[in-house]
Design a protein around this motif. Structure first.
Motif, PDB file in Angstrom:
ATOM      1  N   ASP A 121      38.422  14.547  34.134  1.00 55.55           N
ATOM      2  CA  ASP A 121      39.537  15.100  33.362  1.00 55.55           C
ATOM      3  C   ASP A 121      39.981  16.478  33.850  1.00 55.55           C
ATOM      4  O   ASP A 121      40.950  17.035  33.346  1.00 55.55           O
ATOM      5  N   VAL A 122      39.299  17.058  34.857  1.00 57.94           N
ATOM      6  CA  VAL A 122      39.611  18.433  35.302  1.00 57.94           C
ATOM      7  C   VAL A 122      40.975  18.504  35.985  1.00 57.94           C
ATOM      8  O   VAL A 122      41.839  19.308  35.602  1.00 57.94           O
ATOM      9  N   ILE A 123      41.201  17.667  36.982  1.00 54.55           N
ATOM     10  CA  ILE A 123      42.467  17.726  37.731  1.00 54.55           C
ATOM     11  C   ILE A 123      43.662  17.351  36.852  1.00 54.55           C
ATOM     12  O   ILE A 123      44.683  18.054  36.868  1.00 54.55           O
ATOM     13  N   PRO A 124      43.596  16.261  36.040  1.00 63.45           N
ATOM     14  CA  PRO A 124      44.741  15.969  35.143  1.00 63.45           C
ATOM     15  C   PRO A 124      45.057  17.111  34.184  1.00 63.45           C
ATOM     16  O   PRO A 124      46.229  17.386  33.913  1.00 63.45           O
ATOM     17  N   LEU A 125      44.021  17.804  33.690  1.00 62.93           N
ATOM     18  CA  LEU A 125      44.263  18.903  32.745  1.00 62.93           C
ATOM     19  C   LEU A 125      44.909  20.095  33.447  1.00 62.93           C
ATOM     20  O   LEU A 125      45.847  20.708  32.920  1.00 62.93           O
ATOM     21  N   CYS A 126      44.414  20.432  34.652  1.00 59.26           N
ATOM     22  CA  CYS A 126      45.044  21.519  35.434  1.00 59.26           C
ATOM     23  C   CYS A 126      46.512  21.190  35.704  1.00 59.26           C
ATOM     24  O   CYS A 126      47.391  22.051  35.592  1.00 59.26           O
ATOM     25  N   ALA A 127      46.785  19.943  36.071  1.00 56.35           N
ATOM     26  CA  ALA A 127      48.155  19.515  36.371  1.00 56.35           C
ATOM     27  C   ALA A 127      49.031  19.598  35.126  1.00 56.35           C
ATOM     28  O   ALA A 127      50.188  20.031  35.187  1.00 56.35           O
ATOM     29  N   ALA A 128      48.480  19.204  33.982  1.00 59.39           N
ATOM     30  CA  ALA A 128      49.254  19.229  32.725  1.00 59.39           C
ATOM     31  C   ALA A 128      49.600  20.664  32.335  1.00 59.39           C
ATOM     32  O   ALA A 128      50.738  20.955  31.941  1.00 59.39           O
TER      33      ALA A 128
END
Length: 501
Positions: free
Chosen positions: A327-334
């Motif tokens: 979930d780290v990369i999707p959250l950074c992107a969001a």
């Protein structure tokens, strides 16, 4: 026979010597520096920090200055630039290019990528083509831009001449012993070779670097002109943040650079301008605008899915395997997609989250680290913005903080102005008019430090209701770190009670 040195009349006997060194050895402290065991000498300050396994393989990949080998979702823009700049590899003058787009949309990274490819290809085909990058946020005056360019080309010219002198000097030595050494060269005789060596030495001596201040601008321009035209080449000058140069120094620099091709004999110049401001050309001279904006390329913001691809591409190189939860990369992107699709922001978030995980001595970056990183970056931004505010804006902001700390909500401009006047008196600062203070409040609103909403009070007119958009304690601490404001922390202003409807 020589006299015995130990029995000369002027010497000292054994009793004198013993008195001279009559020292209590218990009082002597021996310097044992260097004899101590290194493990015992260390206090272990860094040992614990180094004990955990590092998460990063190459942290530099996550910095904005890094130019990746592949730029996802920018193929169209890169191909457009390449189509325009390929003229340089044919020895022709490429059209000037203006690149627009918000911060973090890949403008500079794409332009640097294309430039690197251009220089590599030019070496492959032995075509003289060079790219010079200038950040106009730092080099923001005509003098500095021209001086920096002049000195770069002077340095390159000197290197070229020194290489030629070395080669021709070796040829001269061979020709002195064997006259046939000149047969397959351009020199018919030793005199012709000596004449060429003399010209090159004079050229080398004629180059004078431009100082960062002190010369008339015309002289700097002439020096740059002569330096760039010394050899045959196509030069691409990349002006990043070009709007900052125009804002600070007008369009004289762009006018001079854009008209140089009509005067150059050996070289050709093309300009790539990179800007966050789509409207900055509105303020240019029409002649500069028409020549500068021959080709325009717009970089749209990234969406969350595109940011995810960019982060994944960089994370594969920058982090060790299995160092990120799913979930780290999707959250950074969001988070970054909310900031107008800013890839720079996304990369900062991911890097900071990794650094926070390393400090926790955890071998995997988790969602909580991303959320902490978001708060930290936001606070760092606020701190930097507040720290660099002018003194008058700091006083207005401090007035708002004092009102909120005293329990006043929906603060109006008049209340801020009353406290502001009191604070100005405390530090002996000039008191601005209420209208000017209202303008300063609007500027703080634009920076996102306060939230100022115009509300109607019916027949009493309209006013601004102000509230803070930043953490009170941290912001107050930054303001009080200013030497001019450090004395107002203990001021207790009179806050007039009012009845809200």
């Amino acid at each position: 026979m020589a006299p015995d040195d130990t029995h000369t009349d002027g010497g000292t006997d054994d009793t004198d010597t013993s008195r001279a060194f009559d020292v209590d050895l218990d009082d002597v402290v021996l310097d044992d520096h260097g004899l101590e065991d290194p493990e015992e000498a260390s206090q272990g300050l860094f040992d614990d920090l180094l004990s955990g396994e590092p998460i990063f393989e190459n942290k530099e990949v996550l910095r904005p200055s890094y130019t990746p080998h592949k730029l996802p979702h920018r193929v169209e823009q890169i191909n457009n630039m390449a189509t325009i700049l390929v003229a340089a590899l044919r020895g022709e003058t490429p059209s000037n290019i203006l690149i627009y787009g918000k911060t973090g949309t890949g403008k500079t990274a794409s332009a640097k990528f294309v430039s690197k490819e251009l220089e590599t290809t030019s070496q492959k085909y032995e075509v003289p083509c060079e790219v010079e990058y200038i950040n106009c946020e730092v080099t923001d005056t005509q003098y500095r831009v021209l001086a920096q360019l002049a000195n770069k080309f002077i340095e390159k010219n000197e290197q070229v001449i020194e290489d030629k002198l070395d080669r021709l000097g070796s040829l001269r030595e061979r020709a002195a012993d064997d006259s046939t050494a000149l047969e397959e060269t351009q020199f018919a005789s030793l005199d012709a070779l000596d004449e060429r060596l003399s010209v090159l030495e004079d050229d080398l001596a004629s180059f004078e670097p431009v100082p960062m201040t002190g010369w008339p601008t015309d002289r700097v321009y002439t020096t740059f002109f002569e330096a760039v035209d010394y050899n045959e080449r196509v030069v691409v000058i990349m002006l990043d943040e070009i709007d900052k140069l125009v804002e600070k120094s007008g369009d004289d620099t762009l006018y001079n650079l854009s008209r140089m091709n009509s005067e150059l004999d050996n070289s050709r110049i093309s300009i790539i301008g990179i800007s966050n401001d789509l409207k900055f050309t509105d303020f240019l001279d029409p002649r500069v605008k028409s020549s500068l904006g021959e080709e325009e390329i717009v970089f749209p913001p990234y969406d969350a899915n595109q940011l995810r691809d960019i982060l994944q591409h960089r994370a594969d190189v920058s982090f060790k395997p299995d160092s990120l939860t799913d979930d780290v990369i999707p959250l950074c992107a969001a988070f970054a997609a909310q900031e107008h699709g800013d890839a720079r922001r996304a990369l900062d978030l991911l890097r900071t989250a990794g650094e926070l995980a390393e400090r926790d001595q955890i071998d995997c970056v988790e969602e909580k680290h991303v959320r902490k990183a978001q708060d930290k970056i936001e606070l760092d931004r606020v701190v930097e913005v507040v720290r660099t505010l002018p003194t008058q804006s700091k006083l207005v902001l401090f007035s708002t903080i004092m009102l909120e700390k005293n329990g006043v909500h929906n603060i109006n401009t008049g209340e801020v102005y009353n406290i502001y006047k009191r604070l100005c008196g405390e530090i002996d600062a000039d008191i601005l008019t209420q209208r000017r203070v209202t303008d300063l409040i609007s500027e703080l609103d634009m920076l996102g430090i306060v939230n100022a909403v115009v509300v109607s009070k019916g027949r009493y007119g309209r006013t601004k209701e102000i509230s803070l958009s930043v953490p009170i304690d941290e912001t107050e601490a930054v303001l009080l770190s200013d030497s001019r404001l450090s004395e107002i922390g203990d001021v207790q202003p009179f806050v007039q009670a009012r009845f809200d409807n």
